[in-house]
Write an enzyme that holds these catalytic residues in place. Structure first.
Site, PDB file in Angstrom:
ATOM      1  N   GLY A   6      16.733   9.199  11.045  1.00 50.03           N
ATOM      2  CA  GLY A   6      16.494  10.435  11.789  1.00 50.03           C
ATOM      3  C   GLY A   6      15.344  11.195  11.168  1.00 50.03           C
ATOM      4  O   GLY A   6      14.999  10.957  10.012  1.00 50.03           O
ATOM      5  N   GLU A  25      16.542  -2.764  11.155  1.00 49.06           N
ATOM      6  CA  GLU A  25      16.549  -3.051  12.593  1.00 49.06           C
ATOM      7  C   GLU A  25      15.177  -3.395  13.158  1.00 49.06           C
ATOM      8  O   GLU A  25      15.074  -3.912  14.263  1.00 49.06           O
ATOM      9  CB  GLU A  25      17.168  -1.873  13.373  1.00 49.06           C
ATOM     10  CG  GLU A  25      16.362  -0.568  13.387  1.00 49.06           C
ATOM     11  CD  GLU A  25      16.570   0.324  12.170  1.00 49.06           C
ATOM     12  OE1 GLU A  25      16.851  -0.199  11.080  1.00 49.06           O
ATOM     13  OE2 GLU A  25      16.405   1.558  12.299  1.00 49.06           O
ATOM     14  N   LYS A  32      18.111  -3.867  29.704  1.00 49.38           N
ATOM     15  CA  LYS A  32      17.487  -4.614  30.804  1.00 49.38           C
ATOM     16  C   LYS A  32      17.687  -6.137  30.673  1.00 49.38           C
ATOM     17  O   LYS A  32      18.011  -6.810  31.643  1.00 49.38           O
ATOM     18  CB  LYS A  32      15.995  -4.298  30.824  1.00 49.38           C
ATOM     19  CG  LYS A  32      15.273  -4.796  32.037  1.00 49.38           C
ATOM     20  CD  LYS A  32      15.288  -3.743  33.103  1.00 49.38           C
ATOM     21  CE  LYS A  32      14.529  -4.097  34.329  1.00 49.38           C
ATOM     22  NZ  LYS A  32      14.573  -3.009  35.304  1.00 49.38           N
ATOM     23  N   CYS A  50      18.366   4.746   6.168  1.00 54.08           N
ATOM     24  CA  CYS A  50      17.359   5.796   5.965  1.00 54.08           C
ATOM     25  C   CYS A  50      18.012   7.194   5.936  1.00 54.08           C
ATOM     26  O   CYS A  50      18.727   7.500   4.991  1.00 54.08           O
ATOM     27  CB  CYS A  50      16.271   5.678   7.031  1.00 54.08           C
ATOM     28  SG  CYS A  50      14.797   6.579   6.557  1.00 54.08           S
ATOM     29  N   TYR A  51      17.864   8.029   6.971  1.00 52.67           N
ATOM     30  CA  TYR A  51      18.556   9.326   6.994  1.00 52.67           C
ATOM     31  C   TYR A  51      20.057   9.092   6.836  1.00 52.67           C
ATOM     32  O   TYR A  51      20.754   9.892   6.202  1.00 52.67           O
ATOM     33  CB  TYR A  51      18.258  10.039   8.312  1.00 52.67           C
ATOM     34  CG  TYR A  51      18.849  11.432   8.424  1.00 52.67           C
ATOM     35  CD1 TYR A  51      18.168  12.534   7.938  1.00 52.67           C
ATOM     36  CD2 TYR A  51      20.084  11.640   9.035  1.00 52.67           C
ATOM     37  CE1 TYR A  51      18.705  13.816   8.047  1.00 52.67           C
ATOM     38  CE2 TYR A  51      20.632  12.914   9.156  1.00 52.67           C
ATOM     39  CZ  TYR A  51      19.939  14.004   8.659  1.00 52.67           C
ATOM     40  OH  TYR A  51      20.458  15.254   8.770  1.00 52.67           O
ATOM     41  N   HIS A  68      14.441   0.262   7.070  1.00 54.53           N
ATOM     42  CA  HIS A  68      14.950   0.046   8.430  1.00 54.53           C
ATOM     43  C   HIS A  68      15.167  -1.446   8.716  1.00 54.53           C
ATOM     44  O   HIS A  68      14.231  -2.137   9.116  1.00 54.53           O
ATOM     45  CB  HIS A  68      13.956   0.624   9.459  1.00 54.53           C
ATOM     46  CG  HIS A  68      13.981   2.106   9.504  1.00 54.53           C
ATOM     47  ND1 HIS A  68      14.824   2.817  10.337  1.00 54.53           N
ATOM     48  CD2 HIS A  68      13.295   3.020   8.793  1.00 54.53           C
ATOM     49  CE1 HIS A  68      14.648   4.102  10.147  1.00 54.53           C
ATOM     50  NE2 HIS A  68      13.721   4.259   9.210  1.00 54.53           N
ATOM     51  N   ASP A 127      17.799  -4.167  38.844  1.00 55.25           N
ATOM     52  CA  ASP A 127      18.979  -3.351  38.570  1.00 55.25           C
ATOM     53  C   ASP A 127      19.838  -3.147  39.819  1.00 55.25           C
ATOM     54  O   ASP A 127      21.050  -3.382  39.795  1.00 55.25           O
ATOM     55  CB  ASP A 127      18.576  -1.986  37.998  1.00 55.25           C
ATOM     56  CG  ASP A 127      17.630  -2.137  36.824  1.00 55.25           C
ATOM     57  OD1 ASP A 127      17.616  -3.229  36.233  1.00 55.25           O
ATOM     58  OD2 ASP A 127      16.904  -1.184  36.511  1.00 55.25           O
TER      59      ASP A 127
END
Ligand code: XMP
Length: 524
Positions: free
Chosen positions: A67, A182, A380, A94-95, A180, A238
């Protein structure tokens, strides 16, 4: 083929799950992506989530995202300390690491310099979190840092700049990393997330689109009961997936309304009609409203005005059809997870309007329908997998996104029927060549734009004075940012040649070399 009614039925929600608590990072969605890729269900919740809600969700593990704030600032997002007593494994990123340290008696302060970029971790202690890690490159992006770790924690890995790059309270299964994992620049980051999700939090990798489909079919049947549902079908991925999924659940209690505004790609209206009437057992209403739309758009050049006219007219036409359906109580929409996450973000709604009305299907609240949004937990690419599972053809499932206002925002300036025809023909050649070259699926969106500029050319022995066409192709993950697609220049030359030879009205073709930002994907 007509869809099979589902026989086997998954009874309830996924057996395992991870809860991601969002502290406002730009890349929180990536944590969710990495976990879903493992076949584990996860949800992102705002940091205001209560302990009761967490207990109710009953996750196998909890991840605190990064964050932008500083834990020691007033009003920075935080979480109740009770979360550490739930006996649920926690990973802070992190945060997320800083908040763990701050709440459990460590110390967090300003780093002398913001650290941004690659770093190399050195493992100093065995830990299940870093099991089988072979590549030590990680991605740092922080302004604050941990100065003292809480009691009960030990250092598992460090970098030259970060003595507490990875820390753990192994007994309580609380782990925290300064980098991070990710993002792709943390080369073995996905492995670190897997170690946490599967080995430490003991999640089962059982979440598949087949299970999801079956759960949703049950849930839709239960929600709808004997009522009727209507759905605005655009032919895009969609709304097509939503329509077929719901029709699997309630058959002809669903009516799909397809409004053709006359600004679709070449033959698109007929193709969509064919797919849905021939392959699926669906009540399909095709409304040709092109005259109305194009009449109202006459002499309108301003892109925002075009969008507003199209949006308003769409609602009018859709409403008229919807009112004809008796007992229609529900409206189905193809809302996706990124839209849901967006609405969780603390600063949502304050960003500047670059383009209004991004979704023609967004109907006003005063329409007295209850919403059904069965895709609201999906990304998606998951929707595409679900579409395949439901038997939708590749031409629908893999189709590039197409804006609600259609070609209206790809004809720069005022719209005429002649210009629509020119653009449709040129665009069709462009897409045909991309498909022939096997590149369609590598590209997020490719399309042609008709410019209000005429240039001089020579064809045969004659002088021409005709329009310029721009070609655009981009790669992207979610349309929020985009990169230029780099074609082989010979292919571009071939496409340009074909368009100029085959489409009367165009005598020059240019290629758009602009990423987003600073450009947007569409030209208007
Ligand atoms: P931009 O041009 O904003 O586009 O970079 C990002 C994505 O959104 C689509 N787009 C729209 N979709 N109504 C829509 O339904 C609109 O008015 C609209 N404008 C842009 C665009 O095609 C791209 O996928």
């Amino acid at each position: 083929m007509k869809p099979q009614k589902t026989q086997e039925v998954a009874k309830n929600k996924p057996s395992s799950s991870i809860l991601i608590i969002d502290f406002g990072s730009q890349v929180t969605q990536l944590i969710a992506r990495r976990i879903r890729e493992l076949g584990v269900y996860c949800e992102i919740k705002n940091s205001k989530i209560s302990i009761a809600e967490i207990n109710n969700f009953n996750p196998n593990g909890i991840i605190f995202s990064g964050g932008p704030c500083s834990v020691y600032e007033e009003n920075s997002p935080t979480i109740s300390k009770e979360i550490f007593d739930l006996k649920i494994p926690i990973l802070g990123i992190c945060y997320g690491q800083q908040i763990i340290c701050h709440l459990l008696g460590g110390e967090v302060g300003k780093a002398n310099e913001r650290e941004y970029g690659k770093a190399e971790i050195k493992i100093v202690k065995d830990s299940p979190l870093l099991k089988n890690i072979k590549n030590y490159q990680v991605w740092m992006s922080h302004g604050d840092k941990v100065n003292k770790i809480p009691l009960g924690f030990e250092v598992v890995a460090k970098t030259d700049n970060a003595p507490f790059a990875v820390i753990a309270n192994q007994e309580k299964k609380i782990y925290a990393v300064q980098f991070h994992p990710e993002v792709v620049h943390s080369i073995d980051g996905a492995k670190i997330i897997k170690n946490f999700v599967v080995d430490i939090a003991k999640s089962k990798q059982e979440w598949t689109m087949k299970n999801f489909k079956e759960e949703q079919i049950l849930a839709i049947r239960e929600k709808v009961g004997e009522n009727q549902v209507i759905c605005g079908l655009s032919g895009g991925v969609d709304s097509s997936v939503v329509s077929v999924l719901i029709s699997n659940a309630i058959n002809r209690q669903l009516t799909c309304i397809f409004v053709d505004h006359g600004l679709l790609r070449k033959n698109e209206g007929t193709e969509v009609k064919k797919i849905f009437t021939e392959n699926f057992d669906i009540n399909f209403i095709y409304v040709d409203a092109s005259e109305l739309f194009i009449g109202r758009l006459k002499n309108i050049s301003d892109p925002e005005k075009k969008r507003k006219i199209i949006g308003k007219t769409f609602i009018e036409v859709f409403n008229q059809e919807a009112l004809k359906i008796k007992n229609a109580k529900f409206l189905a929409q193809g809302t996706l997870y990124p839209d849901v996450i967006e609405s969780l973000h603390p600063n949502q709604g304050v960003s500047q309007t670059i383009k209004s009305h991004h979704n023609v299907g967004g109907l006003p609240k005063r329409m007295k329908f209850k919403l059904i949004e069965p895709l609201r937990m999906l990304f998606k690419d998951e929707v595409r997998v679900l579409g395949k599972e439901l038997g939708l053809p590749d031409i629908v499932v893999g189709r590039h996104p197409f804006p609600g206002p259609g070609l209206a925002i790809r004809i720069i300036g005022a719209i005429t029927i002649e210009k629509i025809k020119i653009l449709q023909n040129a665009d069709a050649i462009y897409i045909e060549e991309i498909k022939k070259a096997g590149l369609y699926n590598e590209i997020w969106q490719a399309f042609a734009v008709l410019l209000p500029v005429k240039t001089v050319g020579v064809m045969g022995d004659c002088r021409t004075y005709e329009s310029v066409l721009a070609l655009r192709a981009v790669t992207s993950v979610d349309g929020m940012t985009a990169d230029i697609y780099h074609f082989d220049s010979h292919l571009l030359a071939k496409i340009s040649n074909r368009i100029i030879n085959e489409v009367r009205g165009i005598n020059r073709v240019v290629y758009d070399y602009t990423s987003k930002p600073p450009g947007t994907i569409e030209w208007e």
